[in-house]
Motif scaffolding. Sequence first.
Motif, PDB file in Angstrom:
ATOM      1  N   PRO A  69      -4.513  12.550   4.608  1.00 54.94           N
ATOM      2  CA  PRO A  69      -3.933  12.221   5.915  1.00 54.94           C
ATOM      3  C   PRO A  69      -4.168  10.754   6.293  1.00 54.94           C
ATOM      4  N   LEU A  70      -3.169  10.180   6.926  1.00 57.31           N
ATOM      5  CA  LEU A  70      -3.170   8.770   7.266  1.00 57.31           C
ATOM      6  C   LEU A  70      -3.490   8.570   8.739  1.00 57.31           C
ATOM      7  N   PRO A  71      -3.825   7.343   9.138  1.00 59.28           N
ATOM      8  CA  PRO A  71      -4.093   7.079  10.553  1.00 59.28           C
ATOM      9  C   PRO A  71      -2.918   7.449  11.453  1.00 59.28           C
ATOM     10  N   ARG A  72      -3.215   7.642  12.725  1.00 57.27           N
ATOM     11  CA  ARG A  72      -2.193   8.061  13.692  1.00 57.27           C
ATOM     12  C   ARG A  72      -1.032   7.075  13.744  1.00 57.27           C
ATOM     13  N   ARG A  73      -1.342   5.795  13.641  1.00 58.38           N
ATOM     14  CA  ARG A  73      -0.304   4.762  13.597  1.00 58.38           C
ATOM     15  C   ARG A  73      -0.416   4.043  12.246  1.00 58.38           C
ATOM     16  N   MET A  74       0.583   4.220  11.427  1.00 60.06           N
ATOM     17  CA  MET A  74       0.544   3.663  10.070  1.00 60.06           C
ATOM     18  C   MET A  74       1.865   2.976   9.783  1.00 60.06           C
ATOM     19  N   TRP A  75       1.785   1.718   9.364  1.00 61.61           N
ATOM     20  CA  TRP A  75       2.957   0.956   8.961  1.00 61.61           C
ATOM     21  C   TRP A  75       2.854   0.611   7.477  1.00 61.61           C
ATOM     22  N   ALA A  76       3.994   0.418   6.848  1.00 57.38           N
ATOM     23  CA  ALA A  76       4.058  -0.087   5.478  1.00 57.38           C
ATOM     24  C   ALA A  76       5.184  -1.104   5.411  1.00 57.38           C
ATOM     25  N   THR A  77       4.946  -2.206   4.745  1.00 54.99           N
ATOM     26  CA  THR A  77       5.990  -3.201   4.538  1.00 54.99           C
ATOM     27  C   THR A  77       6.337  -3.265   3.055  1.00 54.99           C
ATOM     28  N   GLU A  78       7.564  -3.684   2.787  1.00 48.12           N
ATOM     29  CA  GLU A  78       8.015  -3.827   1.393  1.00 48.12           C
ATOM     30  C   GLU A  78       8.990  -4.996   1.319  1.00 48.12           C
ATOM     31  N   GLY A  79       8.722  -5.904   0.370  1.00 49.71           N
ATOM     32  CA  GLY A  79       9.526  -7.105   0.257  1.00 49.71           C
ATOM     33  C   GLY A  79      10.716  -6.998  -0.664  1.00 49.71           C
ATOM     34  N   TRP A  80      10.748  -5.974  -1.534  1.00 48.20           N
ATOM     35  CA  TRP A  80      11.855  -5.838  -2.474  1.00 48.20           C
ATOM     36  C   TRP A  80      12.805  -4.773  -1.961  1.00 48.20           C
ATOM     37  N   ALA A  81      14.010  -5.188  -1.596  1.00 50.88           N
ATOM     38  CA  ALA A  81      14.948  -4.307  -0.897  1.00 50.88           C
ATOM     39  C   ALA A  81      15.189  -2.968  -1.585  1.00 50.88           C
ATOM     40  N   PRO A  82      15.346  -2.906  -2.927  1.00 48.42           N
ATOM     41  CA  PRO A  82      15.598  -1.601  -3.550  1.00 48.42           C
ATOM     42  C   PRO A  82      14.485  -0.579  -3.336  1.00 48.42           C
ATOM     43  N   ASN A  83      13.266  -1.047  -3.042  1.00 47.89           N
ATOM     44  CA  ASN A  83      12.157  -0.113  -2.842  1.00 47.89           C
ATOM     45  C   ASN A  83      12.085   0.450  -1.423  1.00 47.89           C
ATOM     46  N   VAL A  84      12.735  -0.203  -0.466  1.00 46.12           N
ATOM     47  CA  VAL A  84      12.576   0.195   0.933  1.00 46.12           C
ATOM     48  C   VAL A  84      13.049   1.627   1.152  1.00 46.12           C
ATOM     49  N   GLY A  85      14.206   1.974   0.607  1.00 46.33           N
ATOM     50  CA  GLY A  85      14.724   3.323   0.779  1.00 46.33           C
ATOM     51  C   GLY A  85      13.819   4.370   0.162  1.00 46.33           C
ATOM     52  N   ALA A  86      13.299   4.084  -1.045  1.00 49.29           N
ATOM     53  CA  ALA A  86      12.393   5.023  -1.699  1.00 49.29           C
ATOM     54  C   ALA A  86      11.117   5.208  -0.886  1.00 49.29           C
ATOM     55  N   ALA A  87      10.607   4.104  -0.339  1.00 52.14           N
ATOM     56  CA  ALA A  87       9.392   4.190   0.468  1.00 52.14           C
ATOM     57  C   ALA A  87       9.632   4.999   1.741  1.00 52.14           C
ATOM     58  N   ARG A  88      10.764   4.780   2.380  1.00 51.65           N
ATOM     59  CA  ARG A  88      11.063   5.542   3.599  1.00 51.65           C
ATOM     60  C   ARG A  88      11.185   7.032   3.307  1.00 51.65           C
ATOM     61  N   GLN A  89      11.830   7.369   2.233  1.00 47.05           N
ATOM     62  CA  GLN A  89      12.000   8.776   1.888  1.00 47.05           C
ATOM     63  C   GLN A  89      10.655   9.456   1.647  1.00 47.05           C
ATOM     64  N   ARG A  90       9.742   8.741   1.039  1.00 49.08           N
ATOM     65  CA  ARG A  90       8.446   9.314   0.714  1.00 49.08           C
ATOM     66  C   ARG A  90       7.474   9.275   1.894  1.00 49.08           C
TER      67      ARG A  90
END
Length: 258
Positions: A69-90
């Motif tokens: 489990p992650l903190p109540r407020r958790m952000w993630a950034t990604e600089g390579w555009a093709p990875n952003v969608g995969a990260a959001r889905q996961r």
Amino acid sequence: MVAAGYDALVDAAMAAPVEGWDFGWLAGRAEGSDPSWSYRELARACLASADAALDIDTGGGELLAGLAPLPRRMWATEGWAPNVGAARQRLEPLGVTVLPAPEPDALPLPGGAVEVVLNRHGRLAAREIGRVLRPGGVLLTQQVGSDDCAGLNRALGAPPPTHPPGNWDVRTASAALTGAGFRLRRVQEEYPALTFYDIGALIYHLRLVAWQVPGFSPERYGPALRRLHARMGVEGRFDVRAHRFLIVAERPGTGVRP
């Protein structure tokens, strides 16, 4: 070792997907590059008491998802555009907000937003990380040094990698962090072995880590790859040295200390 001809290994490596930041295709075909410390366990310990945290250059979110489990407020950034969608889905089902961050020296968060910043093999913008951290907040970073897998470049007759930049090591990174006002709590540097068991694994690695040999293709480096394939057929492996360093740093001031 995978028993297959050169052309079949190349075709399989070139057809394998490279979305996200998942080395699962290499299971049983390459191993190593892990230092003596466990970044995963250190990250889990940092997050345990945090209310708000950021993971920089999360890739496809594979590692961060494994820390739930992650903190109540958790952000993630990604600089390579093709990875952003995969990260959001996961990550979004886990309550993580995934934000594109194409500029290496800009994080899309307000100042003092988080207590913990995680950065595994991501861009280390020291002053910007200090801006988003609260006083007393902690940065945990594992970085890839500029000598990483240089043996691959030599074996292929390729120029040295240009990313990370030359002389990117624990001393350079430590100086950048202390210059940005951080207090260093832990500093380590190691050169663990990375072993490839077939030429397909090596090619896939170079596709995924595209900055190791810019402009790489099996056609461009065909003669060198065939020589390595023959060598691996005799020796059963090809070894190089990775370059990793770890820094745990604190932004001075009164606040939460994970």
